[in-house]
Write a protein that holds these residues in place. Structure first.
Motif, PDB file in Angstrom:
ATOM      1  N   ILE A  20       0.835  -1.203   0.000  1.00 18.44           N
ATOM      2  CA  ILE A  20       0.000   0.000   0.000  1.00 18.44           C
ATOM      3  C   ILE A  20       0.872   1.257   0.000  1.00 18.44           C
ATOM      4  CG2 ILE A  20      -1.655   1.357   1.350  1.00 18.44           C
ATOM      5  CD1 ILE A  20      -2.839  -1.334   2.302  1.00 18.44           C
ATOM      6  N   ALA A  21       1.976   1.205   0.760  1.00 22.36           N
ATOM      7  CA  ALA A  21       2.840   2.380   0.888  1.00 22.36           C
ATOM      8  C   ALA A  21       3.675   2.625  -0.361  1.00 22.36           C
ATOM      9  CB  ALA A  21       3.765   2.217   2.100  1.00 22.36           C
ATOM     10  N   PHE A  22       4.178   1.549  -0.976  1.00 21.69           N
ATOM     11  CA  PHE A  22       5.127   1.708  -2.081  1.00 21.69           C
ATOM     12  C   PHE A  22       4.594   1.249  -3.439  1.00 21.69           C
ATOM     13  CE2 PHE A  22       7.824   0.930   1.754  1.00 21.69           C
ATOM     14  CZ  PHE A  22       8.352   2.208   1.854  1.00 21.69           C
ATOM     15  N   GLY A  23       3.380   0.692  -3.471  1.00 28.16           N
ATOM     16  CA  GLY A  23       2.854   0.209  -4.739  1.00 28.16           C
ATOM     17  C   GLY A  23       3.298  -1.212  -5.033  1.00 28.16           C
ATOM     18  N   ILE A  24       3.073  -1.644  -6.268  1.00 26.64           N
ATOM     19  CA  ILE A  24       3.378  -3.030  -6.624  1.00 26.64           C
ATOM     20  C   ILE A  24       4.674  -3.152  -7.422  1.00 26.64           C
ATOM     21  CG2 ILE A  24       0.956  -3.733  -6.562  1.00 26.64           C
ATOM     22  CD1 ILE A  24       0.916  -3.509  -9.608  1.00 26.64           C
ATOM     23  N   GLY A  25       5.496  -2.127  -7.357  1.00 30.17           N
ATOM     24  CA  GLY A  25       6.777  -2.170  -8.047  1.00 30.17           C
ATOM     25  C   GLY A  25       7.870  -2.797  -7.207  1.00 30.17           C
ATOM     26  N   ILE A  26       9.103  -2.520  -7.585  1.00 25.00           N
ATOM     27  CA  ILE A  26      10.253  -3.141  -6.931  1.00 25.00           C
ATOM     28  C   ILE A  26      10.450  -2.623  -5.510  1.00 25.00           C
ATOM     29  CG2 ILE A  26      11.872  -1.422  -7.821  1.00 25.00           C
ATOM     30  CD1 ILE A  26      13.941  -3.656  -8.105  1.00 25.00           C
ATOM     31  N   THR A  27      10.001  -1.390  -5.225  1.00 31.34           N
ATOM     32  CA  THR A  27      10.246  -0.797  -3.910  1.00 31.34           C
ATOM     33  C   THR A  27       9.615  -1.604  -2.787  1.00 31.34           C
ATOM     34  OG1 THR A  27      10.263   1.380  -4.957  1.00 31.34           O
ATOM     35  CG2 THR A  27      10.114   1.328  -2.564  1.00 31.34           C
ATOM     36  N   ALA A  28       8.386  -2.066  -2.985  1.00 31.34           N
ATOM     37  CA  ALA A  28       7.707  -2.852  -1.951  1.00 31.34           C
ATOM     38  C   ALA A  28       8.437  -4.168  -1.708  1.00 31.34           C
ATOM     39  CB  ALA A  28       6.257  -3.114  -2.358  1.00 31.34           C
ATOM     40  N   LYS A  29       8.931  -4.784  -2.766  1.00 30.34           N
ATOM     41  CA  LYS A  29       9.662  -6.040  -2.621  1.00 30.34           C
ATOM     42  C   LYS A  29      10.953  -5.828  -1.842  1.00 30.34           C
ATOM     43  CE  LYS A  29       9.559  -6.974  -7.156  1.00 30.34           C
ATOM     44  NZ  LYS A  29       9.721  -7.740  -8.410  1.00 30.34           N
ATOM     45  N   VAL A  30      11.657  -4.768  -2.180  1.00 31.03           N
ATOM     46  CA  VAL A  30      12.906  -4.456  -1.494  1.00 31.03           C
ATOM     47  C   VAL A  30      12.638  -4.136  -0.018  1.00 31.03           C
ATOM     48  CG1 VAL A  30      14.784  -2.778  -1.332  1.00 31.03           C
ATOM     49  CG2 VAL A  30      14.110  -3.678  -3.562  1.00 31.03           C
ATOM     50  N   ALA A  31      11.568  -3.383   0.244  1.00 25.55           N
ATOM     51  CA  ALA A  31      11.248  -2.993   1.622  1.00 25.55           C
ATOM     52  C   ALA A  31      10.982  -4.208   2.499  1.00 25.55           C
ATOM     53  CB  ALA A  31      10.042  -2.059   1.628  1.00 25.55           C
ATOM     54  N   LEU A  32      10.210  -5.170   1.997  1.00 20.46           N
ATOM     55  CA  LEU A  32       9.908  -6.359   2.796  1.00 20.46           C
ATOM     56  C   LEU A  32      11.165  -7.182   3.050  1.00 20.46           C
ATOM     57  CD1 LEU A  32       7.937  -8.210   4.220  1.00 20.46           C
ATOM     58  CD2 LEU A  32       7.446  -9.307   2.024  1.00 20.46           C
ATOM     59  N   ALA A  33      11.961  -7.407   2.002  1.00 17.25           N
ATOM     60  CA  ALA A  33      13.186  -8.183   2.173  1.00 17.25           C
ATOM     61  C   ALA A  33      14.159  -7.466   3.107  1.00 17.25           C
ATOM     62  CB  ALA A  33      13.842  -8.430   0.813  1.00 17.25           C
ATOM     63  N   PHE A  34      14.271  -6.141   2.961  1.00 15.41           N
ATOM     64  CA  PHE A  34      15.157  -5.357   3.818  1.00 15.41           C
ATOM     65  C   PHE A  34      14.749  -5.487   5.281  1.00 15.41           C
ATOM     66  CE2 PHE A  34      15.888  -1.470   6.223  1.00 15.41           C
ATOM     67  CZ  PHE A  34      17.244  -1.257   6.039  1.00 15.41           C
ATOM     68  N   SER A  35      13.451  -5.436   5.554  1.00 12.07           N
ATOM     69  CA  SER A  35      12.969  -5.496   6.934  1.00 12.07           C
ATOM     70  C   SER A  35      13.323  -6.815   7.608  1.00 12.07           C
ATOM     71  CB  SER A  35      11.452  -5.277   6.975  1.00 12.07           C
ATOM     72  OG  SER A  35      10.752  -6.395   6.448  1.00 12.07           O
ATOM     73  N   VAL A  36      13.536  -7.847   6.809  1.00 11.77           N
ATOM     74  CA  VAL A  36      13.923  -9.152   7.355  1.00 11.77           C
ATOM     75  C   VAL A  36      15.440  -9.252   7.500  1.00 11.77           C
ATOM     76  CG1 VAL A  36      13.888 -11.646   6.968  1.00 11.77           C
ATOM     77  CG2 VAL A  36      11.882 -10.269   6.371  1.00 11.77           C
ATOM     78  N   VAL A  37      16.146  -8.869   6.430  1.00  9.57           N
ATOM     79  CA  VAL A  37      17.584  -9.128   6.351  1.00  9.57           C
ATOM     80  C   VAL A  37      18.405  -8.168   7.204  1.00  9.57           C
ATOM     81  CG1 VAL A  37      19.541  -9.349   4.756  1.00  9.57           C
ATOM     82  CG2 VAL A  37      17.264 -10.079   4.039  1.00  9.57           C
ATOM     83  N   VAL A  38      17.925  -6.961   7.411  1.00 13.81           N
ATOM     84  CA  VAL A  38      18.711  -5.985   8.162  1.00 13.81           C
ATOM     85  C   VAL A  38      19.027  -6.494   9.568  1.00 13.81           C
ATOM     86  CG1 VAL A  38      16.698  -4.706   9.079  1.00 13.81           C
ATOM     87  CG2 VAL A  38      18.891  -3.530   8.745  1.00 13.81           C
ATOM     88  N   PHE A  39      18.113  -7.243  10.164  1.00 16.25           N
ATOM     89  CA  PHE A  39      18.362  -7.760  11.515  1.00 16.25           C
ATOM     90  C   PHE A  39      19.392  -8.896  11.498  1.00 16.25           C
ATOM     91  CE2 PHE A  39      14.250  -5.696  12.017  1.00 16.25           C
ATOM     92  CZ  PHE A  39      14.438  -4.999  13.196  1.00 16.25           C
ATOM     93  N   VAL A  40      19.464  -9.620  10.395  1.00 16.90           N
ATOM     94  CA  VAL A  40      20.474 -10.674  10.277  1.00 16.90           C
ATOM     95  C   VAL A  40      21.866 -10.050  10.335  1.00 16.90           C
ATOM     96  CG1 VAL A  40      21.404 -12.478   8.790  1.00 16.90           C
ATOM     97  CG2 VAL A  40      18.931 -12.157   8.941  1.00 16.90           C
ATOM     98  N   PHE A  41      22.065  -8.979   9.581  1.00 15.36           N
ATOM     99  CA  PHE A  41      23.370  -8.307   9.586  1.00 15.36           C
ATOM    100  C   PHE A  41      23.636  -7.616  10.921  1.00 15.36           C
ATOM    101  CE2 PHE A  41      22.936  -8.721   4.999  1.00 15.36           C
ATOM    102  CZ  PHE A  41      24.238  -8.995   4.617  1.00 15.36           C
ATOM    103  N   LEU A  42      22.632  -6.965  11.465  1.00 20.87           N
ATOM    104  CA  LEU A  42      22.799  -6.246  12.722  1.00 20.87           C
ATOM    105  C   LEU A  42      23.235  -7.192  13.838  1.00 20.87           C
ATOM    106  CD1 LEU A  42      20.266  -3.622  14.129  1.00 20.87           C
ATOM    107  CD2 LEU A  42      21.413  -5.250  15.611  1.00 20.87           C
TER     108      LEU A  42
END
Length: 244
Positions: A104-126
């Motif tokens: 809803i926030a970013f639409g159905i383009g690449i941004t929404a996909k990146v946002a969801l994956a980022f929200s998961v992976v950032v904690f792995v690196f942290l």
């Protein structure tokens, strides 16, 4: 190759037996035919590229942000103690449930996909970067101080090398979770990507194509993991082999 042959044989025998649902039970030959059709018209290549683009972008962003925050927290114990519970709470949140919010926030383009994956992976690196620094032997750190190394020198010459294996472990794990996050977002809704193909073909009961795409995803994940392992061995070639 022998193991692959046995798997294909078992798969073919299962198909011949007629066990399970006819809609789900597809032979290796049918899956191969679906795969070649997807390759022939460019559908597979274009959607694979769309998925991998989002995976790599999310991985790079999460790597930079997560590693930076993780190293900073490890160097600031008081701040880490204050924000640690909040990080644990955010990390335990099922981010897949946030997929509709990102869409809803970013639409159905690449941004929404990146946002969801980022929200998961950032904690792995942290978490891995923080754990890597915290694993440093206190005696080695004290020795570095005794030798007159500045805090900057201690970080780059002692702490960062010690944390590097943990950071590479985060890369290997992050690749898988980044792929999982992107495909999950695509399964819900997206313009393109392998997850969107799976959703599309599943709705049309074209299970042979679905299996072909799932196998491609498994192969891609395996290749990426192997490449990361080779890069890790090259970067960490200064380390003594295990058991020495």
């Amino acid at each position: 190759m022998g193991v692959l042959g046995l798997v294909l044989l078992a798969w073919q025998l299962y198909y011949i037996s007629g066990a399970g649902s006819a809609a789900l039970n597809k032979s290796p030959g049918q899956v191969w035919t679906a795969f070649t059709a997807l390759m022939a018209d460019g559908t597979l290549a274009s959607n694979l590229w769309a998925t991998m683009q989002a995976v790599i972008i999310a991985l790079l962003l999460a790597g930079v942000v997560g590693t930076t925050i993780g190293l900073a927290l490890a160097l600031m114990p008081r701040v880490e103690a204050a924000v640690g519970p909040m990080i644990s709470g955010l990390n335990s949140m099922p981010r897949v449930a946030l997929a509709p919010v990102f869409i809803i926030a970013f639409g159905i383009g690449i941004t929404a996909k990146v946002a969801l994956a980022f929200s998961v992976v950032v904690f792995v690196f942290l978490l891995n970067a923080r754990a890597g620094v915290n694993s440093a032997d206190p005696d080695i750190v004290r020795l570095a101080r005794t030798m007159g190394l500045s805090k900057t020198q201690q970080f780059f010459k002692v702490l960062l090398p010690i944390a590097t294996p943990s950071i590479f472990a985060a890369v290997r794990l992050g690749l898988i979770y980044s792929l999982l996050g992107v495909v999950t977002s695509e399964l819900i809704t997206a313009r393109d990507g392998l997850g969107q193909l799976v959703a599309q073909y599943s709705a049309g009961f074209n299970m042979a194509a679905v299996y072909a795409i799932l196998i491609v995803l498994a192969v891609v994940a395996g290749i990426l993991n192997s490449l990361t392992g080779l890069a890790e061995k090259w970067v960490l070639r200064w380390q003594a082999p295990q058991g020495d």
